[in-house]
Each structure stands twice: as C-alpha cells, then as structure tokens.
Design a protein around this motif. Sequence first.
Motif, PDB file in Angstrom:
ATOM      1  N   ASP A   1      61.624 -40.175  -5.742  1.00 55.38           N
ATOM      2  CA  ASP A   1      62.753 -39.257  -5.642  1.00 55.38           C
ATOM      3  C   ASP A   1      63.932 -39.754  -6.468  1.00 55.38           C
TER       4      ASP A   1
ATOM      5  N   ILE B   1      62.041 -50.820  -9.391  1.00 52.60           N
ATOM      6  CA  ILE B   1      62.079 -49.758  -8.376  1.00 52.60           C
ATOM      7  C   ILE B   1      60.983 -48.715  -8.601  1.00 52.60           C
TER       8      ILE B   1
ATOM      9  N   ASN C   1      72.335 -38.957   0.904  1.00 55.67           N
ATOM     10  CA  ASN C   1      70.992 -39.123   1.489  1.00 55.67           C
ATOM     11  C   ASN C   1      70.536 -40.584   1.471  1.00 55.67           C
TER      12      ASN C   1
ATOM     13  N   ALA D   1      69.595 -42.940  -0.221  1.00 56.56           N
ATOM     14  CA  ALA D   1      69.000 -43.380  -1.494  1.00 56.56           C
ATOM     15  C   ALA D   1      68.642 -44.860  -1.488  1.00 56.56           C
ATOM     16  N   LEU D   2      68.120 -45.343  -0.367  1.00 59.96           N
ATOM     17  CA  LEU D   2      67.679 -46.744  -0.339  1.00 59.96           C
ATOM     18  C   LEU D   2      66.397 -46.883  -1.157  1.00 59.96           C
ATOM     19  N   PHE D   3      66.169 -48.107  -1.667  1.00 64.49           N
ATOM     20  CA  PHE D   3      64.933 -48.378  -2.401  1.00 64.49           C
ATOM     21  C   PHE D   3      63.802 -48.478  -1.373  1.00 64.49           C
TER      22      PHE D   3
ATOM     23  N   PHE E   1      75.525 -42.858  -1.115  1.00 66.98           N
ATOM     24  CA  PHE E   1      74.961 -41.522  -1.315  1.00 66.98           C
ATOM     25  C   PHE E   1      74.825 -40.749  -0.002  1.00 66.98           C
TER      26      PHE E   1
ATOM     27  N   GLN F   1      56.680 -48.452  -6.894  1.00 71.28           N
ATOM     28  CA  GLN F   1      56.397 -47.331  -5.989  1.00 71.28           C
ATOM     29  C   GLN F   1      55.369 -46.376  -6.586  1.00 71.28           C
TER      30      GLN F   1
ATOM     31  N   ALA G   1      70.659 -44.482  -7.495  1.00 69.07           N
ATOM     32  CA  ALA G   1      71.166 -45.640  -6.760  1.00 69.07           C
ATOM     33  C   ALA G   1      71.043 -46.898  -7.618  1.00 69.07           C
TER      34      ALA G   1
ATOM     35  N   SER H   1      67.043 -39.772  -6.306  1.00 66.55           N
ATOM     36  CA  SER H   1      68.224 -40.456  -5.791  1.00 66.55           C
ATOM     37  C   SER H   1      68.077 -41.970  -5.895  1.00 66.55           C
ATOM     38  N   GLN H   2      66.844 -42.473  -5.825  1.00 66.53           N
ATOM     39  CA  GLN H   2      66.664 -43.923  -5.978  1.00 66.53           C
ATOM     40  C   GLN H   2      66.993 -44.369  -7.386  1.00 66.53           C
TER      41      GLN H   2
END
Lengths: 224, 248
Positions: free
Chosen positions: A119, A140, B88, B90-92, B86, A144, A125, A121-122
Amino acid sequence: MHALDIDYMLGLVPILLSYLPLTLEMAAAGMACALVLACLLAVIRVSRVPGLNAFALLFISFFRGTPLLVQLFLFYYGLPQVLTFLVAINGVTATILGLTLHFSAYMAESIRAAIVGIDRSQTEAALSIGMTRAQLMRRIVLPQATRVATPTLMNYFIDMIKSTSLAFTLGVTELMGATQKEAAGSFLYFEAFLVVAVIYWIVVEALSWVQKWLEQRLNRAYQR
Amino acid sequence: MIELKGIRKQFGSHIVFDDVDLQLERGEIIVIVGPSGTGKSTLLRCINFLETPDAGQLTVGDLSLDATTATRDQILALRRRTAFVFQNYALFANKTALQNIAEGMIVVDGIAKREAYARAREILGRIGLADKADAYPAALSGGQQQRVGIGRAMAANAEVILFDEPTSSLDPQWVEEVLGLMKQLAAEHQTMIVVTHEMQFAREVADRVVFMDQGGIIEQAPPSELFSHPKDERTQQFLRKILAANKS
C-alpha cells in the motif's frame, strides 16, 4: 499386455537418481538467475525507467509469447549460426539460459504485481522520514513483495524443475535423457517412464513442503 | 523556525490554494481547521514535498528552498528536518513496533543499530508501549498503531512534526489515547502543525488556530479569539456547523 517388470524398475531407480543432481543444478541455477533478472525487470517496470521500460515490455512479451522449446532450439541450434562465437555453447548452458530468460519474463510480472500491491502509504511514510527511493525498495517494499510473490514464484520453480526435461532435446543426458536411453535399450518404455514420472513427482512434492514452511515463516509478521 | 511563503498547489487547472504564507516559531503549536476538501492535508504534504508545491519558498530550520528549483538533495534534507504522522498510521508492515521507530535512525541518520534500538526503546516507554516492542503492526490496535506512528515521528528528531488528521481513522475508543500523547508532546514544546477536526484539542493545545477554506488561509488567531470572535463570514459559518454537529 505384459506384467510390470518390478525388478527392472527397482534396478532403474539408482541409475536414474544419479542424473537427478544435474537436473536440480540446472533448475537451481536457472531459478537464481531468473530471480535476479525478474527483480530487475520488475523494478524497471514499476519505476517506468524511460527507454529501459520499453525494452522490458518487449522482452517480457517475447519470452512469454513463444514456447520454451522453441527458445531452447533458437539458443542452441540457431544462435551459434549467427553469432559464431557461441558455437561452443553446450546443452546445459543453453538450457540454463533458456530457463532463465523464459521464466524471468513470467516472474517479473508477478513480482511487479506484488510491488504495486504494497500500500502506497508505506512508501510515503518511508519518504517522509527521508529515505531514498533505493532504500525504500530495499528495506520496505521488496521484503513485503517477496512474501506476496513467494507462492507464485515457488510454482514457477516447480514448473522450471519439470521443464529441465526439455534439455534432453539438446542432447543433454539429464534425468529425462537418461530415461530415454535406458528405455531404448530395454524396450520397457512404460516401466522406465513410470519410474521417472514418480521421481519428478516426489521431488516436486518435497518442494511443496518447503513452500508451505517458507510461507508460514514469511507470514509470521502479519498474524493478528 | 518554519516559514512558508507564497505556496501554490494546483492539480491540473484546479488551484487548491495560492499564495499561502505561514510562519511558526520553535515550540509553537498550530492547528489547521476547515471544511473537507479545502487543501489542509495538501498544504501539510507540501511542507515535506510528499506533494510538490507549484510555487513558493519553504524554510525549515537552517534550510531554505524554492519549490520550483528544489533539488533531490534539498528535498531529502527537508524531509530529514520534518516528520509526518499519517491518518492511516502507515506503519511498515514488515517491521515490529521497535523497528518501525528505529528504522529512520538506522537507515537515514546512520546511527549504529544498538544505539538506535536503545533510543527506540526509550521512545516506546514515552508512548506507553514498552511491552509492545516486538509486536508487528497487524497485532496492534488502531490507537497503538498511531502511537507507534507518532513514536516514529519523534525518533526523527525533526524541527517540526506534521500531523495529518491523526485521529480520523481511529475507532472512537482510541481517540483519547492518541490525543493524550499529542498533548504530552505539546507540553514538551515540540513544534507541531496539526490538521484535525478535533475542536476541543485545538482549543486546549493550539497556540494558534488557522482556518482554511477554498483557495487558502482565511484567518488565523489564538484559539480563544478565533473560536469566540471569528472575523470572516466563512469562519463563522464553519464554526457554527461544526459546533452544532458536535453537540448532537
């Protein structure tokens, strides 16, 4: 109809097994090279590197769009006529090359899908704490994506092990080639090919266990 | 000190905001409020270039850059001086709570692993999750995940932490623990810019409340002033609506 010659079959097992290492070596080498190439292609596709992206698309299209057997013949029998320095290419090398190119095209697409599936957002981040694109991929995204792609990639590996049998058409005496020779000598075709079928089957079954174990391991982080 | 000057952002021909100026001093806490879809989050994301502004100058601490000429290195430097929380979380997903917090220190700041993990543990203590160090995000509640998200931002040791609607995705029962942690940070004089619909939080914690509507910042004032004597018609209307909604 004659009864199965069990003694012949049992005697054949150790003979054929002595060719199993070559089969597995070709598959392992093909898989290792295909993984590297597929990751490269997938990253090119995802980050839309100009120029390279078009090349990746063409590459994937060709190697997915033509039969593996045709590709093997092209590399082994055809290419040395054009590129004369390739005359020395042996059947094993040609097989590994063919498996690498053919399967990397399929694997690139499943790795790409896995990367795109992480996703967004990661990604944001990781960028927000100051990571570079390369760090983001390595730390990251790819770990995954590996987990997501593993079941499919293992299926391709299984397919690749079985596809090494095509090497016998290039004159390589591996598991299938050896069986062919034994059968031609004894005229016991059914027995010989039944034995080799069971050997392939057991190898693939063993690998399915490895796959299960690997998936469980990779899923640990995601259990609630 | 943080300064935004003449910031413009447009998507295609639609101008989200234009000529936005905003300044804050070290230790100041700003809350941005306003109707949905007026570019509050976009403005926040422009501050660390998650969105690239189309014009304007940005200053964060000792770094100044122009939106139109910013280089890759400048953008990386900017992101090291800011941190982002964030909506949501947005953690890894492939990293534990501890690793989520330590990741930036190890990869971006080049701090040795031992030291980074020691600092990350200390932060876990401050956010009240010392016992969750080895838990992966999937095993944490929404509130816990967002606290780790804030912990990750704290670890960046940034000039300013940008909060993008940090409680909007949370189930109601987790909202208080996250707001509580943010209040704790505010009490420690962490510089922050918060986009939120939590008016009570704005009232209690903000040094200044900024009201945004179509096209940019309409007015800004200390909360006591903005909430009781809004000057602009649009601010009055917005506050009437949201206060009515909160009562019901």
